[in-house]
Write a protein that holds these residues in place. Structure first.
Motif, PDB file in Angstrom:
ATOM      1  N   ASP A 192       0.852  -1.365   0.062  1.00 49.99           N
ATOM      2  CA  ASP A 192      -0.177  -0.043  -0.071  1.00 49.99           C
ATOM      3  C   ASP A 192       0.880   1.178  -0.004  1.00 49.99           C
ATOM      4  O   ASP A 192       0.584   2.432  -0.803  1.00 49.99           O
ATOM      5  CB  ASP A 192      -0.862   0.082   1.158  1.00 49.99           C
ATOM      6  CG  ASP A 192      -2.072  -1.083   1.009  1.00 49.99           C
ATOM      7  OD1 ASP A 192      -2.259  -1.534  -0.073  1.00 49.99           O
ATOM      8  OD2 ASP A 192      -2.741  -1.316   2.263  1.00 49.99           O
ATOM      9  N   GLU A 195       2.443   1.880  -3.315  1.00 52.46           N
ATOM     10  CA  GLU A 195       1.674   2.407  -4.357  1.00 52.46           C
ATOM     11  C   GLU A 195       1.055   3.792  -4.027  1.00 52.46           C
ATOM     12  O   GLU A 195       1.262   4.487  -5.195  1.00 52.46           O
ATOM     13  CB  GLU A 195       0.039   1.380  -4.238  1.00 52.46           C
ATOM     14  CG  GLU A 195      -0.827   1.583  -5.193  1.00 52.46           C
ATOM     15  CD  GLU A 195      -2.075   1.127  -4.903  1.00 52.46           C
ATOM     16  OE1 GLU A 195      -2.168   0.075  -4.068  1.00 52.46           O
ATOM     17  OE2 GLU A 195      -3.082   1.701  -5.614  1.00 52.46           O
ATOM     18  N   VAL A 196       0.922   4.050  -3.121  1.00 53.47           N
ATOM     19  CA  VAL A 196       0.611   5.353  -2.593  1.00 53.47           C
ATOM     20  C   VAL A 196       1.988   6.372  -2.991  1.00 53.47           C
ATOM     21  O   VAL A 196       1.768   7.309  -3.601  1.00 53.47           O
ATOM     22  CB  VAL A 196       0.288   5.617  -0.966  1.00 53.47           C
ATOM     23  CG1 VAL A 196       0.318   6.986  -0.692  1.00 53.47           C
ATOM     24  CG2 VAL A 196      -1.045   4.962  -0.858  1.00 53.47           C
ATOM     25  N   SER A 197       3.137   5.883  -2.550  1.00 61.52           N
ATOM     26  CA  SER A 197       4.318   6.749  -2.832  1.00 61.52           C
ATOM     27  C   SER A 197       4.552   6.781  -4.464  1.00 61.52           C
ATOM     28  O   SER A 197       4.854   8.128  -4.820  1.00 61.52           O
ATOM     29  CB  SER A 197       5.457   6.007  -2.330  1.00 61.52           C
ATOM     30  OG  SER A 197       5.474   5.971  -1.054  1.00 61.52           O
ATOM     31  N   LEU A 199       2.006   6.892  -6.579  1.00 61.30           N
ATOM     32  CA  LEU A 199       1.031   7.822  -7.022  1.00 61.30           C
ATOM     33  C   LEU A 199       1.253   9.289  -6.783  1.00 61.30           C
ATOM     34  O   LEU A 199       1.001  10.091  -7.492  1.00 61.30           O
ATOM     35  CB  LEU A 199      -0.260   7.290  -6.540  1.00 61.30           C
ATOM     36  CG  LEU A 199      -1.145   6.140  -7.087  1.00 61.30           C
ATOM     37  CD1 LEU A 199      -2.169   5.831  -6.315  1.00 61.30           C
ATOM     38  CD2 LEU A 199      -1.598   6.446  -8.369  1.00 61.30           C
ATOM     39  N   ILE A 200       1.958   9.577  -5.844  1.00 57.46           N
ATOM     40  CA  ILE A 200       2.287  11.170  -5.480  1.00 57.46           C
ATOM     41  C   ILE A 200       3.447  11.469  -5.741  1.00 57.46           C
ATOM     42  O   ILE A 200       3.898  12.560  -5.135  1.00 57.46           O
ATOM     43  CB  ILE A 200       2.057  11.324  -3.844  1.00 57.46           C
ATOM     44  CG1 ILE A 200       2.917  10.152  -2.980  1.00 57.46           C
ATOM     45  CG2 ILE A 200       0.556  11.033  -3.372  1.00 57.46           C
ATOM     46  CD1 ILE A 200       2.850  10.420  -1.341  1.00 57.46           C
ATOM     47  N   GLY A 201       4.203  10.735  -6.507  1.00 58.46           N
ATOM     48  CA  GLY A 201       5.493  10.974  -7.151  1.00 58.46           C
ATOM     49  C   GLY A 201       6.825  10.746  -6.820  1.00 58.46           C
ATOM     50  O   GLY A 201       7.929  11.397  -6.786  1.00 58.46           O
ATOM     51  N   ALA A 202       6.978   9.690  -5.943  1.00 60.25           N
ATOM     52  CA  ALA A 202       8.169   9.179  -5.485  1.00 60.25           C
ATOM     53  C   ALA A 202       9.026   8.507  -6.614  1.00 60.25           C
ATOM     54  O   ALA A 202       8.325   7.706  -7.421  1.00 60.25           O
ATOM     55  CB  ALA A 202       7.846   8.114  -4.346  1.00 60.25           C
ATOM     56  N   PRO A 290       0.788   1.912  -9.447  1.00 59.98           N
ATOM     57  CA  PRO A 290       0.907   2.103 -10.832  1.00 59.98           C
ATOM     58  C   PRO A 290       2.743   1.870 -11.381  1.00 59.98           C
ATOM     59  O   PRO A 290       3.276   2.065 -10.385  1.00 59.98           O
ATOM     60  CB  PRO A 290       0.384   3.561 -11.299  1.00 59.98           C
ATOM     61  CG  PRO A 290       0.948   4.156  -9.752  1.00 59.98           C
ATOM     62  CD  PRO A 290       0.512   2.981  -8.907  1.00 59.98           C
ATOM     63  N   ARG A 291       2.826   1.745 -12.538  1.00 59.76           N
ATOM     64  CA  ARG A 291       4.200   1.570 -12.991  1.00 59.76           C
ATOM     65  C   ARG A 291       4.964   2.726 -13.147  1.00 59.76           C
ATOM     66  O   ARG A 291       4.324   3.849 -13.276  1.00 59.76           O
ATOM     67  CB  ARG A 291       4.430   0.730 -14.153  1.00 59.76           C
ATOM     68  CG  ARG A 291       3.912  -0.678 -13.904  1.00 59.76           C
ATOM     69  CD  ARG A 291       4.325  -1.748 -14.927  1.00 59.76           C
ATOM     70  NE  ARG A 291       3.994  -3.039 -14.402  1.00 59.76           N
ATOM     71  CZ  ARG A 291       2.928  -3.839 -14.938  1.00 59.76           C
ATOM     72  NH1 ARG A 291       2.059  -3.200 -15.765  1.00 59.76           N
ATOM     73  NH2 ARG A 291       2.526  -4.890 -14.499  1.00 59.76           N
TER      74      ARG A 291
ATOM     75  N   PRO B  75       7.436  10.420 -12.149  1.00 58.73           N
ATOM     76  CA  PRO B  75       7.129  10.972 -10.660  1.00 58.73           C
ATOM     77  C   PRO B  75       7.354  12.354 -10.640  1.00 58.73           C
ATOM     78  O   PRO B  75       6.531  13.144  -9.779  1.00 58.73           O
ATOM     79  CB  PRO B  75       8.376  10.465 -10.082  1.00 58.73           C
ATOM     80  CG  PRO B  75       8.604   9.065 -10.885  1.00 58.73           C
ATOM     81  CD  PRO B  75       8.341   9.309 -12.278  1.00 58.73           C
ATOM     82  N   ARG B  78       4.092  13.748 -11.572  1.00 56.57           N
ATOM     83  CA  ARG B  78       2.839  13.777 -10.526  1.00 56.57           C
ATOM     84  C   ARG B  78       3.179  14.652  -9.354  1.00 56.57           C
ATOM     85  O   ARG B  78       2.247  14.762  -8.770  1.00 56.57           O
ATOM     86  CB  ARG B  78       2.931  12.113  -9.943  1.00 56.57           C
ATOM     87  CG  ARG B  78       2.323  11.115 -11.135  1.00 56.57           C
ATOM     88  CD  ARG B  78       2.456   9.714 -10.498  1.00 56.57           C
ATOM     89  NE  ARG B  78       2.011   8.896 -11.939  1.00 56.57           N
ATOM     90  CZ  ARG B  78       2.407   7.613 -11.735  1.00 56.57           C
ATOM     91  NH1 ARG B  78       3.132   7.106 -10.795  1.00 56.57           N
ATOM     92  NH2 ARG B  78       1.873   6.715 -13.053  1.00 56.57           N
ATOM     93  N   PHE B 106      10.132  13.310  -0.292  1.00 56.56           N
ATOM     94  CA  PHE B 106      10.986  13.464  -1.456  1.00 56.56           C
ATOM     95  C   PHE B 106      10.971  14.854  -1.990  1.00 56.56           C
ATOM     96  O   PHE B 106      11.545  15.179  -3.233  1.00 56.56           O
ATOM     97  CB  PHE B 106      10.517  12.170  -2.618  1.00 56.56           C
ATOM     98  CG  PHE B 106       9.229  12.019  -2.709  1.00 56.56           C
ATOM     99  CD1 PHE B 106       8.601  11.165  -2.112  1.00 56.56           C
ATOM    100  CD2 PHE B 106       8.748  13.042  -3.627  1.00 56.56           C
ATOM    101  CE1 PHE B 106       7.249  10.772  -2.283  1.00 56.56           C
ATOM    102  CE2 PHE B 106       7.138  12.633  -3.708  1.00 56.56           C
ATOM    103  CZ  PHE B 106       6.504  11.458  -2.943  1.00 56.56           C
TER     104      PHE B 106
END
Lengths: 291, 216
Positions: A192, A195-197, A199-202, A290-291, B75, B78, B106
């Motif tokens: 989880d 996945e969240v990381s 999605l938020i741009g990691a 997401p990939r 990334p 996003r 990050f």
């Protein structure tokens, strides 16, 4: 630069709780076998080195007929001779008398029965031919080639070394497998968050870093534990070895791996842990959307 | 700011979720994307942060063709978007505060600045007093507000929300939409997908209605 360091500090801090004690113990015990084997082999090798591991020929001289210096010159000129040592008969008797249990026997002899001798160090392939040729030189009473002893010892040393490398290879692969599986489970349990990381741009690097640190630290901790196990085991063994060696007049002890060897061992353990983590992360992170 | 040009999206197995979708959203605009379940709203929103890639056509976000972006560039795309999902995607082993701090881990902000921003975002959605709580202790509406705080903490230029009011009562749903409107009023571009047309018509904003994967 500050942000980069902060991210590494963050990844390091996140990796610390991911190190599992049980895995460290498994890795430590597994690595203790090759590390211990290496320590034993190196200790024995050091002693064997003193006992003439290299192929040698003992050239005993005829006391009445020999010009010692002339024979020495002949031997030195031979390209097959690697090293030459002259042992006068008095020194030979002294050395014999110094061996545990031989002192009384030497004292009882009354006169010195030993001849002067040259100890010739050569290569294994030249041993027999050189021995034959030296035996023909006037003034040489007897030549004793230690070929069989040298060959057997060299073969045994090679066998032990090969076995040790095989063991190290197998257990190194086990370390990679243990780390691979640990990281796989961590990725599954943190699905989880990953996945969240994402999605938020990691970035991939940000997500991978704590797992790499976890693998590296687990390998290092396992390696350190292995060295502790080896150190403890050698200390226990040396209690008995000391008594045995003293009965032969020897100060032999099993030695702990030298500092550079220990550091190299730790670095290798850490790298193997990192490799296990890398393989696991590369394979399992792709499966998370997401990939 | 966001433009779709003849965008189609086909999933494996042949299902066509979007067909020839063309529209654009100007900076500072608030657009409600409406339509029934399966109309293609979620797929459309997923194309903006490259969660999905278009099968054909072009999706342009902040001047970048999202479909042509390399994986390593996604990334960074996003980070300029705030995403809010119907299921919130919160981490229930972290506190409210830690959830909001996640996107800042990050970023280039110092720890103090990150904490300040996280608290400001929580304050904005009315959850500052709950910063130490676990998300599981929050109501559905509060969890959605927490998801909004996490989405805005990096001060994105575009906010995207997929069914943020689903499963909420009318009062909570209105409060959530009000928050989005407040962000829009300070210049953030907002795209909200919802099937609740009754809720959004009262705001008098632009509606983009999807039906069978096409914009009507």
């Amino acid at each position: 630069m500050k942000a980069w360091l902060r991210q590494h500090r963050h990844a390091f801090a996140r990796a610390l709780p991911r190190i599992e004690l049980l895995n460290v113990v498994v890795i430590g015990v597994a690595l203790a076998l090759p590390a211990g084997g290496y320590a034993l082999l190196e200790s024995v090798r050091a002693v064997a080195g003193r006992l003439a591991v290299e192929p040698q020929i003992s050239v005993f001289l005829d006391a009445k007929r020999t010009n010692v210096d002339a024979l020495g010159t002949i031997l030195k000129r031979d390209p097959r001779v690697v090293r030459l040592r002259y042992i006068p008969r008095d020194q030979a008797l002294k050395e014999l008398g110094a061996v545990q249990g031989m002192g009384e026997l030497v004292a009882a002899l009354g006169r010195n029965p030993l001849p002067d001798a040259y100890v010739v160090t050569t290569s294994e392939e030249n041993l027999e031919s050189l021995a034959k040729d030296v035996a023909k030189i006037p003034g040489v009473a007897q030549v004793q080639a230690d070929a069989l002893w040298a060959r057997r010892l060299a073969t045994l040393a090679r066998l032990a070394r090969t076995a040790l490398w095989l063991l190290a290879g197998v257990l190194g692969a086990a370390l990679i497998a243990v780390t691979f599986n640990t990281i796989r489970l961590q990725i599954l349990t943190q699905r989880d968050e990953i996945e969240v990381s994402k999605l938020i741009g990691a970035t991939d690097g940000f997500i991978r870093r704590p797992f790499y640190y976890a693998g590296l630290l687990q390998g290092l901790a396992g390696g350190a534990l292995a060295l502790v196990i080896v150190g403890g085991s050698l200390a226990l063994l040396n209690r008995e070895v000391r008594l045995l060696a003293e009965s032969y007049g020897s100060d032999f002890r099993f030695a702990f791996p030298r500092e550079p060897d220990s550091v190299a061992f730790l670095v290798l353990a850490g790298l193997l842990g990192w490799l296990g983590a890398h393989l696991s992360v590369s394979r399992h992170l792709k499966e998370i959307e997401p990939r | 700011m966001v433009s779709f040009s003849a965008v189609a999206k086909r999933y494996r197995g042949g299902e066509e979720a979007l067909k020839e979708v063309t529209f654009s959203v100007e900076p500072g605009e608030l657009v409600f994307i409406t339509g029934r379940s399966g109309a293609g709203k979620s797929t459309l929103l997923k194309l903006i942060p490259a969660i999905e890639r278009p099968s054909s056509g072009a999706v342009i976000v902040n001047g970048q063709n999202v479909g042509a972006l390399k994986g390593s560039a996604i990334p960074y795309l996003r980070r300029n978007l705030g995403l809010v999902f119907q299921d919130q995607k919160l981490l229930y082993d972290r506190s409210v505060f830690e959830n909001v701090m996640l996107p800042l881990a990050f970023s280039t902000h110092s720890t103090n600045e990150a904490s300040r921003r996280a608290r400001a975002a929580l304050d904005k959605v009315g959850l500052l007093a709950r910063e130490r709580s676990n998300p599981i202790q929050l109501s559905g509406g509060e969890q959605q507000r927490l998801a909004i705080a996490r989405a805005v903490v990096n001060r994105p230029s575009i906010l995207i929300a997929d069914e943020p009011t689903a499963n909420l009562d009318a009062e909570s749903a209105r409060r959530i939409v009000d928050i989005f409107v407040e962000f829009n009023q300070v210049g953030v571009t907002v795209l909200i997908a919802t099937h609740d047309q009754g809720l959004v018509t009262q705001y008098g904003k632009r509606l983009l209605h999807l039906e069978g994967g096409r914009v009507q």
